[in-house]
Design a protein around this motif. Structure first.
Motif, PDB file in Angstrom:
ATOM      1  N   SER A   1       7.348 -12.612  13.378  1.00  0.00           N
ATOM      2  CA  SER A   1       6.314 -11.759  13.976  1.00  0.00           C
ATOM      3  C   SER A   1       5.796 -10.744  12.975  1.00  0.00           C
ATOM      4  O   SER A   1       4.574 -10.547  12.828  1.00  0.00           O
ATOM      5  CB  SER A   1       6.880 -11.049  15.205  1.00  0.00           C
ATOM      6  N   ALA A   2       6.739 -10.074  12.271  1.00  0.00           N
ATOM      7  CA  ALA A   2       6.332  -9.089  11.273  1.00  0.00           C
ATOM      8  C   ALA A   2       5.582  -9.769  10.127  1.00  0.00           C
ATOM      9  O   ALA A   2       4.556  -9.264   9.639  1.00  0.00           O
ATOM     10  CB  ALA A   2       7.557  -8.338  10.748  1.00  0.00           C
ATOM     11  N   GLY A   3       6.113 -10.927   9.693  1.00  0.00           N
ATOM     12  CA  GLY A   3       5.440 -11.643   8.603  1.00  0.00           C
ATOM     13  C   GLY A   3       4.062 -12.108   8.999  1.00  0.00           C
ATOM     14  O   GLY A   3       3.113 -12.050   8.191  1.00  0.00           O
ATOM     15  N   ALA A   4       3.937 -12.583  10.251  1.00  0.00           N
ATOM     16  CA  ALA A   4       2.630 -13.031  10.721  1.00  0.00           C
ATOM     17  C   ALA A   4       1.633 -11.882  10.726  1.00  0.00           C
ATOM     18  O   ALA A   4       0.464 -12.056  10.347  1.00  0.00           O
ATOM     19  CB  ALA A   4       2.761 -13.629  12.125  1.00  0.00           C
ATOM     20  N   LEU A   5       2.095 -10.703  11.140  1.00  0.00           N
ATOM     21  CA  LEU A   5       1.218  -9.537  11.135  1.00  0.00           C
ATOM     22  C   LEU A   5       0.752  -9.193   9.719  1.00  0.00           C
ATOM     23  O   LEU A   5      -0.443  -8.939   9.476  1.00  0.00           O
ATOM     24  CB  LEU A   5       1.941  -8.332  11.743  1.00  0.00           C
ATOM     25  N   VAL A   6       1.711  -9.181   8.785  1.00  0.00           N
ATOM     26  CA  VAL A   6       1.373  -8.842   7.398  1.00  0.00           C
ATOM     27  C   VAL A   6       0.383  -9.842   6.822  1.00  0.00           C
ATOM     28  O   VAL A   6      -0.621  -9.468   6.183  1.00  0.00           O
ATOM     29  CB  VAL A   6       2.654  -8.784   6.544  1.00  0.00           C
ATOM     30  N   LEU A   7       0.650 -11.129   7.051  1.00  0.00           N
ATOM     31  CA  LEU A   7      -0.231 -12.152   6.492  1.00  0.00           C
ATOM     32  C   LEU A   7      -1.606 -12.134   7.149  1.00  0.00           C
ATOM     33  O   LEU A   7      -2.628 -12.403   6.482  1.00  0.00           O
ATOM     34  CB  LEU A   7       0.422 -13.528   6.657  1.00  0.00           C
ATOM     35  N   LEU A   8      -1.650 -11.794   8.443  1.00  0.00           N
ATOM     36  CA  LEU A   8      -2.951 -11.677   9.107  1.00  0.00           C
ATOM     37  C   LEU A   8      -3.739 -10.489   8.567  1.00  0.00           C
ATOM     38  O   LEU A   8      -4.970 -10.529   8.488  1.00  0.00           O
ATOM     39  CB  LEU A   8      -2.767 -11.551  10.616  1.00  0.00           C
ATOM     40  N   VAL A   9      -3.011  -9.421   8.200  1.00  0.00           N
ATOM     41  CA  VAL A   9      -3.690  -8.287   7.577  1.00  0.00           C
ATOM     42  C   VAL A   9      -4.343  -8.728   6.269  1.00  0.00           C
ATOM     43  O   VAL A   9      -5.477  -8.329   5.948  1.00  0.00           O
ATOM     44  CB  VAL A   9      -2.700  -7.119   7.322  1.00  0.00           C
ATOM     45  N   LEU A  10      -3.616  -9.575   5.512  1.00  0.00           N
ATOM     46  CA  LEU A  10      -4.169 -10.066   4.251  1.00  0.00           C
ATOM     47  C   LEU A  10      -5.375 -10.976   4.483  1.00  0.00           C
ATOM     48  O   LEU A  10      -6.319 -10.992   3.680  1.00  0.00           O
ATOM     49  CB  LEU A  10      -3.092 -10.815   3.473  1.00  0.00           C
ATOM     50  N   ILE A  11      -5.311 -11.745   5.597  1.00  0.00           N
ATOM     51  CA  ILE A  11      -6.440 -12.640   5.899  1.00  0.00           C
ATOM     52  C   ILE A  11      -7.603 -11.847   6.466  1.00  0.00           C
ATOM     53  O   ILE A  11      -8.743 -11.938   6.005  1.00  0.00           O
ATOM     54  CB  ILE A  11      -5.996 -13.737   6.891  1.00  0.00           C
ATOM     55  N   ASP A  12      -7.280 -11.047   7.521  1.00  0.00           N
ATOM     56  CA  ASP A  12      -8.330 -10.233   8.144  1.00  0.00           C
ATOM     57  C   ASP A  12      -7.666  -9.183   9.039  1.00  0.00           C
ATOM     58  O   ASP A  12      -6.913  -9.539   9.968  1.00  0.00           O
ATOM     59  CB  ASP A  12      -9.265 -11.107   8.991  1.00  0.00           C
ATOM     60  N   PRO A  13      -7.898  -7.885   8.833  1.00  0.00           N
ATOM     61  CA  PRO A  13      -7.258  -6.830   9.633  1.00  0.00           C
ATOM     62  C   PRO A  13      -7.567  -6.923  11.118  1.00  0.00           C
ATOM     63  O   PRO A  13      -6.736  -6.547  11.950  1.00  0.00           O
ATOM     64  CB  PRO A  13      -7.813  -5.540   9.019  1.00  0.00           C
ATOM     65  N   TRP A  14      -8.775  -7.404  11.458  1.00  0.00           N
ATOM     66  CA  TRP A  14      -9.114  -7.499  12.884  1.00  0.00           C
ATOM     67  C   TRP A  14      -8.205  -8.508  13.601  1.00  0.00           C
ATOM     68  O   TRP A  14      -7.805  -8.289  14.749  1.00  0.00           O
ATOM     69  CB  TRP A  14     -10.587  -7.924  13.048  1.00  0.00           C
ATOM     70  N   LEU A  15      -7.888  -9.565  12.926  1.00  0.00           N
ATOM     71  CA  LEU A  15      -6.960 -10.549  13.528  1.00  0.00           C
ATOM     72  C   LEU A  15      -5.565  -9.947  13.706  1.00  0.00           C
ATOM     73  O   LEU A  15      -4.900 -10.172  14.736  1.00  0.00           O
ATOM     74  CB  LEU A  15      -6.880 -11.790  12.639  1.00  0.00           C
TER      75      LEU A  15
END
Length: 533
Positions: free
Chosen positions: A136-150
């Motif tokens: 969950s934490a990793g998914a959040l971090v990687l989504l921030v790298l892809i797009d903060p809105w996601l």
């Protein structure tokens, strides 16, 4: 529950390297699970064979991590359960018979058996539960790298999921505890029924006894249904939350894709990260196991809460074996050293336990030659006091072990003749020595004779002996110089004693010679079935 959580935490530590390996495998697996969407996304965007091979390698490693995790979970759980059983059993035996009066034997068997196994799985459940935080934490971090809105969209969904999981763990722990208690109730009834199997068969009451044993079955079913409903409720919430969250992320991602801020591969990876980050399904399973482990740990902690018998540091001085009950409610008397005293009436079992220090009085002291029993070292106490009961548990591997290693004691107990007729005599294994109830009693008597050098406490320990053997034991006791406390319901035994202690509900009602007390009709009723033990 805090005590139970501390116990399960210690069990995790005692599981050996398995917990650490499980944690490492979980972290590696989480990393691989997070890497897979990225690798697949790159394979989609580039159509490169290299990325396809990388994706296959990640899948193989994930399968290997799962296999290693299953193996380490089984071995670690077994080690933890073994430690829990050893600790609980050692504490139980050290605490004395008070535990079995509070907790039925069948319930104790369930706690040391099934519950210890369930609590031993805590390592797997905790690691699996905590490991879910990593994706969950990793998914959040990687989504921030892809797009903060996601990432912001996923974070809002994770807050809702956290409340669902917290409620599920709390409810499941309570229900699992009730389920385990209902199981233990059936086990306790079953142990009682097995112990009285001959009586039940002779009375023809098997059907009634079966119904009695299974009385708690509807309760077990009720708790099982409640557990199923709790899992179903959490599953339904997962079925609603996760797809909605995925749709929201895809909607935001589609908007960002249309704006040219995302590629198709990044959108695919984002969709996968949402599923990983909102992994409520695996969380329900691991938290369900954790709830059962916590409930089982609470039942084991209840056994460990029983205060163990604490021994002192003193040793006995030379003395004749004078036994004194000082300021014990209902019992304030002294038994002279070397005397033979019969104890009759009601409450005699408690008297015997106090005399042998299997129990301690709530107030007052029991002393042997002026020294309080509770202040003696374990070795000094057990060397001085021999104790035998009507249904002894035979200790050791061979018959010689069961008699305390003393042939003279076996002779005094009337056991030597039948022991020498066994296939290997005194070296016959207990498991291979067919014995009647009376013969088992004789071995118990022999051990008491061998071990107690100052005081013998025989709690109805000749009740199964035939008349000739009982007479032989009585002759041996009459020539013994130790103090002898003989709990009995037989008038002949009381008549041969120097004095009789007559109890009513554990309180002293008379203390005199048998013939002097015999004039009282209430005393005679003790031997005519007028009073229960």
């Amino acid at each position: 529950m805090r005590t139970a959580d501390r116990l399960t935490t210690e069990a995790i530590r005692r599981s050996g390297p398995a917990a650490g390996v499980l944690a490492a495998v979980a972290l590696v697996g989480a990393g691989l699970e997070l890497a897979l969407p990225f690798v697949l996304g790159r394979a989609v965007d580039t159509f490169s064979l290299t990325w396809v091979v990388c994706a296959g390698a990640v899948v193989v490693l994930l399968v290997a991590c799962d296999g290693l995790g299953v193996y380490m979970s089984a071995t670690g759980g077994a080690r933890a359960a073994a430690w829990l059983r050893h600790r609980a059993l050692s504490h139980l035996l050290g605490a004395g018979p008070g535990v079995t009066r509070r907790i039925p034997e069948g319930d104790l068997v369930t706690r040391l058996g099934v519950n210890a196994e369930e609590a031993g799985r805590a390592a797997d459940a905790v690691v699996a539960s905590v490991a879910l935080v990593v994706p969950s934490a990793g998914a959040l971090v990687l989504l921030v790298l892809i797009d903060p809105w996601l990432a912001l969209t996923l974070a809002g969904g994770l807050v809702a999921i956290a409340f669902v999981l917290k409620r599920f763990l709390r409810v499941s722990t309570v229900i699992a505890g009730g389920y385990q208690e209902a199981q233990a109730d059936i086990a306790a009834r079953l142990v009682e029924a097995v112990g009285g199997a001959r009586t039940i068969a002779a009375a023809g009451t098997a059907e009634q006894e079966t119904r009695r044993v299974l009385t708690a079955l509807p309760v077990v079913r009720g708790h099982a249904m409640a557990l199923w409903k709790a899992n179903a409720d959490a599953g339904v919430r997962a079925a609603i939350v996760v797809p909605l969250l995925e749709v929201l992320v895809l909607a935001v991602g589609g908007w960002r894709l249309a704006a040219g801020e995302l590629s198709v591969g990044e959108l695919y990876a984002a969709a996968r990260y949402v599923v990983i980050g909102a992994g409520l399904g695996p969380a329900i399973g691991s938290l369900g196991r954790l709830a059962r482990a916590r409930a089982a740990g609470a039942r084991l902690a209840d056994v460990l809460d029983e205060c163990p018998r604490v021994h002192g540091v003193r040793v006995l001085p030379p003395g004749p074996g004078t036994l004194t009950f000082r300021d014990v409610p209902g019992l304030d008397l002294e038994i002279p050293g070397g005397a033979s005293v019969a104890v009759v009436g009601t409450g005699t079992a408690r008297f015997a336990r106090l005399a042998a220090r299997l129990d301690d009085p709530e107030t007052g002291e029991v002393l042997l030659d002026g020294v309080p029993l509770r202040s003696l070292t374990r070795e000094s106490l057990r060397t001085a006091v021999g104790y035998a009961v009507a249904r002894p548990h035979l200790v050791g591997d061979t018959v010689a072990d069961a008699t305390g290693g003393s042939r003279s004691a076996a002779v005094a107990a009337g056991a030597d003749d039948f022991i020498r007729r066994l296939p290997h005599g005194y070296q016959t294994a207990l498991a291979e020595a067919p014995m009647s109830g009376g013969e088992r009693q004789r071995l118990g008597l022999a051990r008491a004779f061998a071990k107690g050098n100052r005081l013998l406490v025989l709690d109805d320990a000749t009740s199964s002996l035939d008349t000739i053997t009982e007479r032989q034991v009585s002759i041996a006791l009459s020539g013994d110089t130790r103090t002898r406390v003989l709990v009995t319901h037989r008038a002949a035994v009381a008549a041969r004693a120097d004095r009789v202690i007559w109890l009513h509900d554990g309180r002293l009602r008379g203390h005199d010679r048998h013939l002097a007390l015999w004039h009282d009709p209430a005393y005679r009723a003790v031997f005519q079935g007028g009073e229960a033990r």
